[in-house]
Design an enzyme around this catalytic site. Structure first.
Site, short mmCIF file in Angstrom:
data_model
loop_
_atom_site.label_atom_id
_atom_site.label_comp_id
_atom_site.label_asym_id
_atom_site.label_seq_id
_atom_site.Cartn_x
_atom_site.Cartn_y
_atom_site.Cartn_z
CD GLU A 73 -2.99 -1.31 0.70
OE1 GLU A 73 -3.02 -0.76 -0.43
OE2 GLU A 73 -3.95 -1.90 1.19
CE1 TYR A 119 -11.10 17.80 22.14
CE2 TYR A 119 -13.35 17.10 22.58
CZ TYR A 119 -12.22 17.80 22.95
OH TYR A 119 -12.22 18.52 24.11
#
Length: 214
Positions: A73, A119
């Site tokens: 990846e 957040y």
């Protein structure tokens, strides 16, 4: 941090993710920038049992120069480093709830993680859902490059999240925040939810110097 410190820190934080269930088996891969290239977890390695000396190293042109064979990846990581200046680390996990979300048909591809908490806005930003390609397909990197650096996090359809940040700890914390918010999304499905509105998001941008796409 220097390369020796980066290898040790990468090993320690990867083990923490594994022990807390953010990755299983040989799933997931993590990279961190060093002065003359990037370090990345080897292909088919387990995040819980990395050997600092065997972590793969690529030079600035993406050539494998030492350590075990890099993750298949690697294209995901290179694309973020190339398009988002200041990127110091990239984390790709197959964490349960974010991956579950990536499999749902009704997820908004432009805003896959809704602003349920301040957040997730502050640490993750707007998350784009990218179409499915097989793991290791270089086209995954092309899709991230096509975003032009506008997103610090993406969700790969039927696959999982990828998050970039200024340093390794920030990337891991953002990945954890994304996973926990995905968990909230799954838990709250079918219920009426109260999301942060535009004014509340604008306040976060003003106070913390962030944007919804950073």
């Amino acid at each position: 941090m220097n390369e020796a410190e980066a290898r040790v820190t990468l090993t320690q934080l990867s083990r923490s993710l594994f022990e807390r269930g953010y990755s299983v088996g040989s799933a997931g891969n993590i990279s961190v920038a060093v002065e003359d290239g990037i370090l990345i977890t080897p292909t088919n390695s387990c995040l819980g049992f990395l050997d600092p000396a065997r972590i793969s190293k690529l030079d600035r042109e993406g050539r494998h120069v030492s350590g075990d064979k890099p993750s298949k990846e690697v294209f995901l990581h290179q694309a973020f480093y190339e398009t988002r200046p200041g990127t110091g680390a990239v984390v790709h996990l197959h964490s349960t709830y974010a991956t579950a979300l990536s499999c749902l048909e009704d997820v908004d591809p432009e805003d896959a993680i809704p602003p349920l908490t301040p957040y997730v806005v502050m640490r993750v930003g707007r998350v784009k859902l990218l179409p499915y390609l097989r793991p290791g397909d270089p086209g995954l990197g092309d899709m991230i490059r096509a975003l032009g650096g506008t997103h610090a996090a993406v969700l790969l359809a039927n696959h999982g999240p990828v998050v970039a940040a200024s340093d390794l700890r920030a990337a891991i914390y953002a990945s954890e925040e994304l996973e926990e918010t995905a968990k909230l999304v799954i838990m709250l499905r079918g219920l009426r939810t109260r999301q942060l509105n535009d004014a509340q998001i604008a306040e976060l941008v003003r106070v913390f110097g962030i944007t919804r796409t950073s």
